[in-house]
Design a protein around this motif. Structure first.
Motif, PDB file in Angstrom:
ATOM      1  N   SER A  39      -9.722 -11.693  30.834  1.00  0.00           N
ATOM      2  CA  SER A  39     -10.106 -12.069  29.470  1.00  0.00           C
ATOM      3  C   SER A  39      -9.252 -13.237  28.983  1.00  0.00           C
ATOM      4  O   SER A  39      -8.162 -13.496  29.489  1.00  0.00           O
ATOM      5  N   THR A  40      -9.765 -13.931  27.972  1.00  0.00           N
ATOM      6  CA  THR A  40      -9.080 -15.078  27.381  1.00  0.00           C
ATOM      7  C   THR A  40      -8.628 -14.712  25.975  1.00  0.00           C
ATOM      8  O   THR A  40      -9.422 -14.205  25.175  1.00  0.00           O
ATOM      9  N   LEU A  41      -7.364 -14.984  25.680  1.00  0.00           N
ATOM     10  CA  LEU A  41      -6.829 -14.725  24.354  1.00  0.00           C
ATOM     11  C   LEU A  41      -7.365 -15.764  23.377  1.00  0.00           C
ATOM     12  O   LEU A  41      -7.245 -16.961  23.613  1.00  0.00           O
ATOM     13  N   LEU A  42      -7.971 -15.312  22.289  1.00  0.00           N
ATOM     14  CA  LEU A  42      -8.487 -16.217  21.260  1.00  0.00           C
ATOM     15  C   LEU A  42      -7.558 -16.296  20.058  1.00  0.00           C
ATOM     16  O   LEU A  42      -7.371 -17.358  19.470  1.00  0.00           O
ATOM     17  N   GLU A  43      -6.980 -15.154  19.676  1.00  0.00           N
ATOM     18  CA  GLU A  43      -6.135 -15.108  18.483  1.00  0.00           C
ATOM     19  C   GLU A  43      -5.251 -13.869  18.551  1.00  0.00           C
ATOM     20  O   GLU A  43      -5.653 -12.845  19.085  1.00  0.00           O
ATOM     21  N   ALA A  44      -4.040 -13.990  18.012  1.00  0.00           N
ATOM     22  CA  ALA A  44      -3.133 -12.844  17.965  1.00  0.00           C
ATOM     23  C   ALA A  44      -2.271 -12.935  16.717  1.00  0.00           C
ATOM     24  O   ALA A  44      -1.846 -14.026  16.325  1.00  0.00           O
ATOM     25  N   GLU A  56      -2.674  -7.461  16.346  1.00  0.00           N
ATOM     26  CA  GLU A  56      -4.119  -7.595  16.275  1.00  0.00           C
ATOM     27  C   GLU A  56      -4.494  -8.742  17.203  1.00  0.00           C
ATOM     28  O   GLU A  56      -3.998  -9.862  17.042  1.00  0.00           O
ATOM     29  N   VAL A  57      -5.334  -8.452  18.174  1.00  0.00           N
ATOM     30  CA  VAL A  57      -5.647  -9.397  19.237  1.00  0.00           C
ATOM     31  C   VAL A  57      -7.158  -9.565  19.330  1.00  0.00           C
ATOM     32  O   VAL A  57      -7.896  -8.580  19.327  1.00  0.00           O
ATOM     33  N   GLU A  58      -7.588 -10.810  19.428  1.00  0.00           N
ATOM     34  CA  GLU A  58      -8.994 -11.107  19.664  1.00  0.00           C
ATOM     35  C   GLU A  58      -9.092 -11.772  21.033  1.00  0.00           C
ATOM     36  O   GLU A  58      -8.359 -12.724  21.315  1.00  0.00           O
ATOM     37  N   ILE A  59      -9.986 -11.238  21.885  1.00  0.00           N
ATOM     38  CA  ILE A  59     -10.145 -11.772  23.232  1.00  0.00           C
ATOM     39  C   ILE A  59     -11.611 -12.066  23.512  1.00  0.00           C
ATOM     40  O   ILE A  59     -12.510 -11.539  22.845  1.00  0.00           O
ATOM     41  N   LEU A  60     -11.827 -12.897  24.516  1.00  0.00           N
ATOM     42  CA  LEU A  60     -13.156 -13.166  25.048  1.00  0.00           C
ATOM     43  C   LEU A  60     -13.177 -12.596  26.456  1.00  0.00           C
ATOM     44  O   LEU A  60     -12.382 -13.007  27.312  1.00  0.00           O
ATOM     45  N   THR A  61     -14.061 -11.619  26.705  1.00  0.00           N
ATOM     46  CA  THR A  61     -14.132 -10.989  28.021  1.00  0.00           C
ATOM     47  C   THR A  61     -14.893 -11.896  28.986  1.00  0.00           C
ATOM     48  O   THR A  61     -15.556 -12.856  28.581  1.00  0.00           O
ATOM     49  N   LEU A  62     -14.800 -11.580  30.269  1.00  0.00           N
ATOM     50  CA  LEU A  62     -15.533 -12.346  31.285  1.00  0.00           C
ATOM     51  C   LEU A  62     -17.042 -12.264  31.079  1.00  0.00           C
ATOM     52  O   LEU A  62     -17.782 -13.134  31.527  1.00  0.00           O
ATOM     53  N   GLN A  63     -17.499 -11.219  30.375  1.00  0.00           N
ATOM     54  CA  GLN A  63     -18.921 -11.051  30.091  1.00  0.00           C
ATOM     55  C   GLN A  63     -19.351 -11.860  28.869  1.00  0.00           C
ATOM     56  O   GLN A  63     -20.509 -11.806  28.455  1.00  0.00           O
ATOM     57  N   GLY A  64     -18.420 -12.585  28.251  1.00  0.00           N
ATOM     58  CA  GLY A  64     -18.748 -13.403  27.089  1.00  0.00           C
ATOM     59  C   GLY A  64     -18.756 -12.647  25.778  1.00  0.00           C
ATOM     60  O   GLY A  64     -19.287 -13.127  24.784  1.00  0.00           O
ATOM     61  N   VAL A  65     -18.134 -11.480  25.748  1.00  0.00           N
ATOM     62  CA  VAL A  65     -18.093 -10.650  24.546  1.00  0.00           C
ATOM     63  C   VAL A  65     -16.736 -10.830  23.867  1.00  0.00           C
ATOM     64  O   VAL A  65     -15.695 -10.760  24.520  1.00  0.00           O
ATOM     65  N   VAL A  66     -16.748 -11.058  22.556  1.00  0.00           N
ATOM     66  CA  VAL A  66     -15.510 -11.132  21.790  1.00  0.00           C
ATOM     67  C   VAL A  66     -15.162  -9.723  21.327  1.00  0.00           C
ATOM     68  O   VAL A  66     -15.988  -9.032  20.741  1.00  0.00           O
ATOM     69  N   ASP A  75       4.805   1.023  20.732  1.00  0.00           N
ATOM     70  CA  ASP A  75       4.625   1.692  22.022  1.00  0.00           C
ATOM     71  C   ASP A  75       3.448   1.157  22.846  1.00  0.00           C
ATOM     72  O   ASP A  75       3.238   1.594  23.968  1.00  0.00           O
ATOM     73  N   GLY A  76       2.686   0.211  22.293  1.00  0.00           N
ATOM     74  CA  GLY A  76       1.596  -0.408  23.047  1.00  0.00           C
ATOM     75  C   GLY A  76       0.283   0.352  23.056  1.00  0.00           C
ATOM     76  O   GLY A  76      -0.678  -0.074  23.693  1.00  0.00           O
ATOM     77  N   ARG A  77       0.219   1.492  22.354  1.00  0.00           N
ATOM     78  CA  ARG A  77      -1.048   2.244  22.305  1.00  0.00           C
ATOM     79  C   ARG A  77      -2.145   1.408  21.689  1.00  0.00           C
ATOM     80  O   ARG A  77      -1.931   0.754  20.669  1.00  0.00           O
ATOM     81  N   VAL A  78      -3.328   1.437  22.287  1.00  0.00           N
ATOM     82  CA  VAL A  78      -4.496   0.775  21.713  1.00  0.00           C
ATOM     83  C   VAL A  78      -5.031   1.689  20.619  1.00  0.00           C
ATOM     84  O   VAL A  78      -5.428   2.826  20.886  1.00  0.00           O
ATOM     85  N   THR A  79      -5.020   1.192  19.378  1.00  0.00           N
ATOM     86  CA  THR A  79      -5.464   2.020  18.252  1.00  0.00           C
ATOM     87  C   THR A  79      -6.844   1.604  17.760  1.00  0.00           C
ATOM     88  O   THR A  79      -7.448   2.316  16.972  1.00  0.00           O
ATOM     89  N   LYS A  80      -7.305   0.449  18.226  1.00  0.00           N
ATOM     90  CA  LYS A  80      -8.638  -0.024  17.842  1.00  0.00           C
ATOM     91  C   LYS A  80      -9.138  -0.923  18.963  1.00  0.00           C
ATOM     92  O   LYS A  80      -8.388  -1.734  19.498  1.00  0.00           O
ATOM     93  N   ASP A  81     -10.398  -0.766  19.324  1.00  0.00           N
ATOM     94  CA  ASP A  81     -11.027  -1.602  20.354  1.00  0.00           C
ATOM     95  C   ASP A  81     -12.511  -1.647  20.019  1.00  0.00           C
ATOM     96  O   ASP A  81     -13.221  -0.667  20.223  1.00  0.00           O
ATOM     97  N   GLU A  82     -12.934  -2.778  19.470  1.00  0.00           N
ATOM     98  CA  GLU A  82     -14.353  -2.877  19.098  1.00  0.00           C
ATOM     99  C   GLU A  82     -14.862  -4.289  19.322  1.00  0.00           C
ATOM    100  O   GLU A  82     -14.098  -5.247  19.342  1.00  0.00           O
ATOM    101  N   GLU A  83     -16.169  -4.373  19.498  1.00  0.00           N
ATOM    102  CA  GLU A  83     -16.814  -5.664  19.648  1.00  0.00           C
ATOM    103  C   GLU A  83     -16.775  -6.362  18.305  1.00  0.00           C
ATOM    104  O   GLU A  83     -17.052  -5.766  17.271  1.00  0.00           O
ATOM    105  N   ASP A  84     -16.401  -7.644  18.317  1.00  0.00           N
ATOM    106  CA  ASP A  84     -16.325  -8.426  17.094  1.00  0.00           C
ATOM    107  C   ASP A  84     -17.673  -9.097  16.852  1.00  0.00           C
ATOM    108  O   ASP A  84     -18.304  -9.566  17.787  1.00  0.00           O
ATOM    109  N   ASP A  85     -18.079  -9.155  15.605  1.00  0.00           N
ATOM    110  CA  ASP A  85     -19.380  -9.767  15.269  1.00  0.00           C
ATOM    111  C   ASP A  85     -19.301 -11.261  15.280  1.00  0.00           C
ATOM    112  O   ASP A  85     -18.531 -11.927  14.797  1.00  0.00           O
TER     113      ASP A  85
END
Length: 85
Positions: A39-44, A56-66, A75-85
């Protein structure tokens, strides 16, 4: 219920990292790349939400999904993971 949040500036983030309060951002990105290899980092941003420090991290996946992720900065726990509109 109103959520209280604020962005932390670079100096404050460096201080928190030096004091061991938060994990290094590079360590967070390793965790993100485990979930979304290539994935590509877009914003952090480092934010404080209701007294909890989160990356808070915004990424672009290899499938083209933000995707927008939030990781607990302590501690690095992922507390939110959702597709961005």
């Amino acid at each position: 219920m109103v959520r209280a949040w604020r962005d932390l500036d670079q100096d404050e983030a460096l201080r928190l990292r030096r004091e061991g309060v938060i994990l290094p951002f590079e360590q967070m990105m390793k965790r993100v790349n485990q979930h979304y290899p290539g994935s590509t980092l877009l914003e952090a941003e480092l934010e404080e939400e209701d007294g909890v420090l989160v990356y808070e991290v915004e990424i672009l996946t290899l499938q083209g999904v933000v995707r927008e992720l939030e990781l607990d900065a302590r501690d690095g726990r992922v507390t939110k993971d959702e597709e961005d509109d």
